[in-house]
Design an enzyme around this catalytic site. Structure first.
Site, PDB file in Angstrom:
ATOM      1  N   ASP A  45       4.237   3.653  -4.962  1.00 13.98           N
ATOM      2  CA  ASP A  45       5.034   3.357  -5.797  1.00 13.98           C
ATOM      3  C   ASP A  45       4.564   3.456  -7.232  1.00 13.98           C
ATOM      4  OD1 ASP A  45       3.352   1.317  -5.608  1.00 13.98           O
ATOM      5  OD2 ASP A  45       5.010  -0.399  -5.135  1.00 13.98           O
ATOM      6  N   SER A  46       3.171   3.907  -7.379  1.00 13.64           N
ATOM      7  CA  SER A  46       2.741   4.482  -8.526  1.00 13.64           C
ATOM      8  C   SER A  46       3.449   5.416  -9.332  1.00 13.64           C
ATOM      9  CB  SER A  46       1.309   4.933  -8.365  1.00 13.64           C
ATOM     10  OG  SER A  46       1.186   5.885  -7.608  1.00 13.64           O
ATOM     11  N   GLU A 181      -7.731  -2.520  -3.318  1.00 17.20           N
ATOM     12  CA  GLU A 181      -7.694  -2.200  -4.883  1.00 17.20           C
ATOM     13  C   GLU A 181      -8.330  -3.261  -5.774  1.00 17.20           C
ATOM     14  OE1 GLU A 181      -3.687  -0.925  -6.026  1.00 17.20           O
ATOM     15  OE2 GLU A 181      -4.376  -0.697  -8.225  1.00 17.20           O
TER      16      GLU A 181
HETATM   17  O1  KIV Z   1       1.045   3.351  -5.202  1.00 16.49           O
HETATM   18  C1  KIV Z   1      -0.083   3.832  -5.273  1.00 16.49           C
HETATM   19  O2  KIV Z   1      -0.376   4.678  -5.804  1.00 16.49           O
HETATM   20  C2  KIV Z   1      -0.843   2.604  -4.565  1.00 16.49           C
HETATM   21  C3  KIV Z   1      -2.487   3.137  -4.646  1.00 16.49           C
HETATM   22  C4  KIV Z   1      -3.239   2.729  -6.124  1.00 16.49           C
HETATM   23  C5  KIV Z   1      -3.426   2.560  -3.662  1.00 16.49           C
HETATM   24  O3  KIV Z   1      -0.672   1.660  -3.980  1.00 16.49           O
END
Ligand code: KIV
Length: 263
Positions: A45-46, A181
């Site tokens: 979701d990044s 994280e």
């Molecule tokens: O959404 C994402 O990119 C993540 C990573 C930071 C592990 O969950």
């Protein structure tokens, strides 16, 4: 290979350097990362921040993830595709399972959700339905508004104890791996040593987890407006994009000095 077969080989991946994971949000990148033999493509979701321009991940919906997941799945990668359950799509076990089924139908080999003990019933419901689950502990981006920012975790013995309890709860609920994280290196090492499934770290320091995950734009240097302090870019695509656009603009403008083509 079925998702279960892909995941089965993951359980042995213990020891630093065992897993190289990257986020991935589109078809061409999925093909390139698969050809590069990256182990995991995370449709994370990044994408809300680095692709869709939102301030944080709390704006990401299931439709956003499905749209990008389908593009990644069209590349038919050998890499394991993990998709994030967005915020408020797993508020109880039944909803979590319904969301996980949609992600699985759209091409995810496994799903990921944030949190430890409070998520164990949801992880159990999803894994018992045959969909592999990856946990996510430490700094949880979906909680940024409640926590008022992004803070490192594992700084006190109490925090480390809570992380260890969370990791064990996820393991017992059937998770096959856990993303850690922004933990202190000591806390990340301690969680990694205490559980039999692999940990995949981001912002925890080198060789503290069994694998490493990076946001693809941090690796490619393609999102210059926010670069986390732990990012290690291997390319400068933002600079190259600006330079290519400037050269193209020059080439088009230069046509003003040429005689118009007449048939
Ligand atoms: O959404 C994402 O990119 C993540 C990573 C930071 C592990 O969950």
């Amino acid at each position: 290979m079925t998702p279960q077969q892909k995941v089965a080989s993951f359980r042995d991946k213990k020891g630093p350097g065992s897993i190289a994971a990257l986020t991935c949000y589109d078809y061409p990148t999925a093909r390139l990362l698969d050809e590069a033999e990256i182990d995991v493509l995370l449709v994370g979701d990044s994408l809300g921040m680095v692709v869709l321009g939102f301030p944080d991940t709390t704006h990401v919906t299931l439709s956003h993830i499905l749209h990008h997941l389908e593009a990644v799945a069209r590349a038919k990668p050998k890499s394991l595709i993990i998709a994030d359950l967005p915020i408020h799509t797993y508020d109880d076990p039944a909803q979590a399972l319904e969301t996980a089924r949609k992600l699985s139908a759209a091409g995810a080999d496994a799903v990921k959700l944030e949190g430890g003990i409070r998520q164990s019933e949801k992880v159990k419901a999803i894994t018992e339905a045959g969909i592999p689950v990856c946990g996510h502990l430490g700094m949880l981006p979906q909680r940024v508004l409640e926590e008022g920012g992004y803070y490192k975790k594992g700084k006190t013995p109490e925090q480390t104890k809570a992380l260890l309890e969370g990791a064990n709860a996820l393991l017992e609920a059937g998770a096959f791996a856990i993303v850690l994280e922004s933990l202190t290196p000591a806390a990340a090492r301690s969680v990694t040593k205490s559980i039999s499934i692999p940990t995949i770290g981001i912002g925890c320091g080198d060789a503290t987890c069994d694998g490493e995950i990076a946001v693809i734009t941090d690796l490619l240097g393609s999102y210059p407006w926010f670069v986390p302090p732990f990012a290690k870019p291997e390319a400068q695509l933002a600079t190259q994009t600006s330079q290519a656009a400037a050269k193209y603009l020059q080439r088009v403008r230069a046509q003003a000095t040429q005689e118009r083509f007449r048939p």
